[in-house]
Design an enzyme around this catalytic site. Sequence first.
Site, PDB file in Angstrom:
ATOM      1  CE  LYS A   1      -1.947   2.814   2.438  1.00  0.00           C
ATOM      2  NZ  LYS A   1      -1.628   3.991   1.817  1.00  0.00           N
TER       3      LYS A   1
ATOM      4  N   GLY B   1       6.723   4.476   8.323  1.00  0.00           N
ATOM      5  CA  GLY B   1       5.506   5.858   8.047  1.00  0.00           C
ATOM      6  C   GLY B   1       5.719   6.341   9.607  1.00  0.00           C
TER       7      GLY B   1
ATOM      8  CB  THR C   1       6.230   8.720  15.797  1.00  0.00           C
ATOM      9  OG1 THR C   1       7.518   8.076  15.375  1.00  0.00           O
ATOM     10  CG2 THR C   1       5.221   7.765  16.894  1.00  0.00           C
ATOM     11  CD  GLU C   2       0.320   9.503  17.547  1.00  0.00           C
ATOM     12  OE1 GLU C   2       1.491   9.553  18.514  1.00  0.00           O
ATOM     13  OE2 GLU C   2      -0.407   8.465  18.122  1.00  0.00           O
TER      14      GLU C   2
ATOM     15  N   GLY D   1       1.966   4.671  13.401  1.00  0.00           N
ATOM     16  CA  GLY D   1       2.814   3.214  13.814  1.00  0.00           C
ATOM     17  C   GLY D   1       1.095   2.823  14.329  1.00  0.00           C
TER      18      GLY D   1
ATOM     19  CD  GLU E   1      12.272   0.526   8.957  1.00  0.00           C
ATOM     20  OE1 GLU E   1      12.974   1.539   7.508  1.00  0.00           O
ATOM     21  OE2 GLU E   1      13.467  -0.140   8.880  1.00  0.00           O
TER      22      GLU E   1
ATOM     23  CB  CYS F   1      12.814   8.445   9.014  1.00  0.00           C
ATOM     24  SG  CYS F   1      14.074   7.129   8.152  1.00  0.00           S
TER      25      CYS F   1
ATOM     26  CD  GLU G   1       9.926  12.630  11.300  1.00  0.00           C
ATOM     27  OE1 GLU G   1       8.547  12.744  11.855  1.00  0.00           O
ATOM     28  OE2 GLU G   1      10.895  12.060  10.918  1.00  0.00           O
TER      29      GLU G   1
HETATM   30  P1  NAD Z   1       2.241   8.732   7.148  1.00  0.00           P
HETATM   31  O1  NAD Z   1       2.551   7.443   8.764  1.00  0.00           O
HETATM   32  O2  NAD Z   1       1.066   9.702   7.041  1.00  0.00           O
HETATM   33  O3  NAD Z   1       1.847   7.606   6.427  1.00  0.00           O
HETATM   34  C1  NAD Z   1       2.654   6.303   6.317  1.00  0.00           C
HETATM   35  C2  NAD Z   1       2.013   5.303   5.200  1.00  0.00           C
HETATM   36  O4  NAD Z   1       0.966   4.935   6.066  1.00  0.00           O
HETATM   37  C3  NAD Z   1       0.773   6.179   3.943  1.00  0.00           C
HETATM   38  O5  NAD Z   1       0.507   5.128   2.585  1.00  0.00           O
HETATM   39  C4  NAD Z   1      -0.336   6.232   4.963  1.00  0.00           C
HETATM   40  O6  NAD Z   1      -1.582   5.883   3.714  1.00  0.00           O
HETATM   41  C5  NAD Z   1      -0.458   5.133   5.476  1.00  0.00           C
HETATM   42  N1  NAD Z   1      -1.648   5.177   6.317  1.00  0.00           N
HETATM   43  C6  NAD Z   1      -1.738   5.914   7.428  1.00  0.00           C
HETATM   44  N2  NAD Z   1      -2.824   6.566   8.511  1.00  0.00           N
HETATM   45  C7  NAD Z   1      -2.779   4.614   8.361  1.00  0.00           C
HETATM   46  C8  NAD Z   1      -4.106   3.553   8.741  1.00  0.00           C
HETATM   47  N3  NAD Z   1      -4.334   4.079   9.769  1.00  0.00           N
HETATM   48  N4  NAD Z   1      -3.789   1.997   8.642  1.00  0.00           N
HETATM   49  C9  NAD Z   1      -2.847   1.676   7.970  1.00  0.00           C
HETATM   50  N5  NAD Z   1      -2.286   2.625   7.188  1.00  0.00           N
HETATM   51  C10 NAD Z   1      -2.464   3.983   7.088  1.00  0.00           C
HETATM   52  O7  NAD Z   1       3.465   9.146   6.587  1.00  0.00           O
HETATM   53  P2  NAD Z   1       4.297   9.237   5.742  1.00  0.00           P
HETATM   54  O8  NAD Z   1       4.131  11.204   6.011  1.00  0.00           O
HETATM   55  O9  NAD Z   1       3.701   9.052   4.758  1.00  0.00           O
HETATM   56  O10 NAD Z   1       5.716   9.665   5.768  1.00  0.00           O
HETATM   57  C11 NAD Z   1       6.727  10.344   6.560  1.00  0.00           C
HETATM   58  C12 NAD Z   1       7.045   9.556   8.013  1.00  0.00           C
HETATM   59  O11 NAD Z   1       6.948   8.691   7.687  1.00  0.00           O
HETATM   60  C13 NAD Z   1       8.247  10.907   8.981  1.00  0.00           C
HETATM   61  O12 NAD Z   1       7.700  10.420   9.971  1.00  0.00           O
HETATM   62  C14 NAD Z   1       9.071   9.483   8.308  1.00  0.00           C
HETATM   63  O13 NAD Z   1       9.930   9.622   9.910  1.00  0.00           O
HETATM   64  C15 NAD Z   1       8.930   8.656   8.528  1.00  0.00           C
HETATM   65  N6  NAD Z   1       9.845   7.433   7.978  1.00  0.00           N
HETATM   66  C16 NAD Z   1      10.595   6.622   8.993  1.00  0.00           C
HETATM   67  C17 NAD Z   1      11.054   5.708   7.740  1.00  0.00           C
HETATM   68  C18 NAD Z   1      12.637   4.709   9.007  1.00  0.00           C
HETATM   69  O14 NAD Z   1      13.071   4.068   8.575  1.00  0.00           O
HETATM   70  N7  NAD Z   1      12.382   5.037  10.278  1.00  0.00           N
HETATM   71  C19 NAD Z   1      11.557   6.306   6.529  1.00  0.00           C
HETATM   72  C20 NAD Z   1      10.877   7.176   5.444  1.00  0.00           C
HETATM   73  C21 NAD Z   1      10.114   7.502   7.045  1.00  0.00           C
END
Ligand code: NAD
Length: 486
Positions: free
Chosen positions: A176, A229, A231-232, A234, A251, A285, A379
């Site tokens: 996804k 993605g 933290t929230e 996650g 992650e 990240c 962040e």
């Molecule tokens: P996000 O958490 O908004 O979205 C990430 C993914 O999760 C998207 O595909 C989104 O559609 C999906 N998603 C959102 N809500 C969901 C739910 N309730 N159920 C299932 N899926 C859901 O993150 P983002 O804005 O796309 O990415 C940026 C974030 O990702 C930053 O916080 C960044 O630090 C983090 N990140 C972490 C790493 C790592 O390896 N630690 C790498 C890259 C990005």
Amino acid sequence: MSELCTSYIDGKWTSGEGAERIPVISPIDETQVAEVAEADANEVDRAVRAARAAFERGAWRHAPVAERQRVLRRIAALIRENADELAQRECANAGLPMRQIRERHVQRAAANFEFFADFIGQTANESYEQEPPFLTIVRREPVGIAALVAPWNAPLALATMEMAGAIAFGNCFILKPSELTPLEFVPLLELMKEAGMPDGVAGLVNGRGPVTGAALVGHPDIDVVAFIGGTETGRHIARSAGGNLKKYVAELGGKSANIITPQCDLERALDAALVGIFSNNGQQCLAGSRILVDRTIAKEFIANFVARAEKLKVGDPRMMETEIGPVISKAQYDRVLSFAADANVLTGGKRAEGFDKGFYVAPTVALAEDNSLPLCQEEIFGPFATFLTYDGIDQAIEIANQSEFGLVAYLWCDHMPTVMRAQDALQAGTIWVNTPLARDLRAPFGGYKNSGVGRTGGLSSRNLFTEEKVVTMPMREFPIAKLGQG
Ligand code: NAD
């Protein structure tokens, strides 16, 4: 380029008929570049069933290691051959600078498949011998169906790490992608089929997180969830995966400290500090977003950093000379600039000059008085560097650790006792000493604290994507107690 991005189920794109349409806006000029045909719970269920059927047919999970290696290497080769198309799509969609996509992201996507091809050809299994003479071997089987949820900030490089890991060990997956960046996955899934992936092994559903993502990770027939993605999000997904008692890796976000000590090559530290926060448009990240400088060198270091930040080439990411492109969306643009409102901004903090359209933020540098301020704790995820000064390494470590996050810590220091003390005390999954952004795929990658749960890379990915089965058998005949003989 405006196309409809639909689901990919059993080796075919769906029509998208009847699905809710979500526009995909390019951050470069705010034009619509695609539409997502959002997969609802029914469509997600169809995708999971198709993956389960492919898993049960077994063509992929029972394929010899050499065959899986051949396909993984072929995927990598096809990614390199199609680098132009993949890069153009990622650029239009995510706004990342073309040079960085061509030189890093596409190469990394290919390398992810090559890495796991090599890895599955090299790893040994455990075995134990004991008295009475039992031989115990630990077999590893694919877990089953993996739900992979990916972010928008480095779509190809990040999603392919999970895709390659899942299939290398014989699983099927359903990806996804972020609803903001679906475009690059259209050719990628087709290249995987061309490379020889059996239908149903690699699947994809598009749509928003709370709709498509939630339906996928909460589906009872998913066996493992890998999430990259915020933290929230996650936390949300952890509840869902945990409720179904599924394996889960996350992650998540970061607010990594970059500690600059007086005992280092300050020119290299300056170059790396700029790369650490401004590459990938500041949206990574592992960005070194809190730069901690020893007070004795702070004035000059910060002045040099600001001078270089002001010379960064901000512009259309399709141009090879561009160093910083737009941030991903209007919402992200507003969020990044909101942190400048009450900050001591040394440069930037406003729209980059010369753009009527697009989400261009001028490279921003702020000096913070106190690590408890929101711009030191949250962040920001944009081209926004925050400086703090410290007195002595102990205070630097204390400030670095005063964070809910713990993804990475950077240290610039040539004094070994200080390096050894700091690497021991810093609370982060990765410590980079005199090293800018260098991930070794063999090593575990992940975060302390709210930066994640679990690790990926090498053996960590194997642990995630395999189920262990212990088989014990006798090597010689041995006595068994004779019960019930009176
Ligand atoms: P996000 O958490 O908004 O979205 C990430 C993914 O999760 C998207 O595909 C989104 O559609 C999906 N998603 C959102 N809500 C969901 C739910 N309730 N159920 C299932 N899926 C859901 O993150 P983002 O804005 O796309 O990415 C940026 C974030 O990702 C930053 O916080 C960044 O630090 C983090 N990140 C972490 C790493 C790592 O390896 N630690 C790498 C890259 C990005």
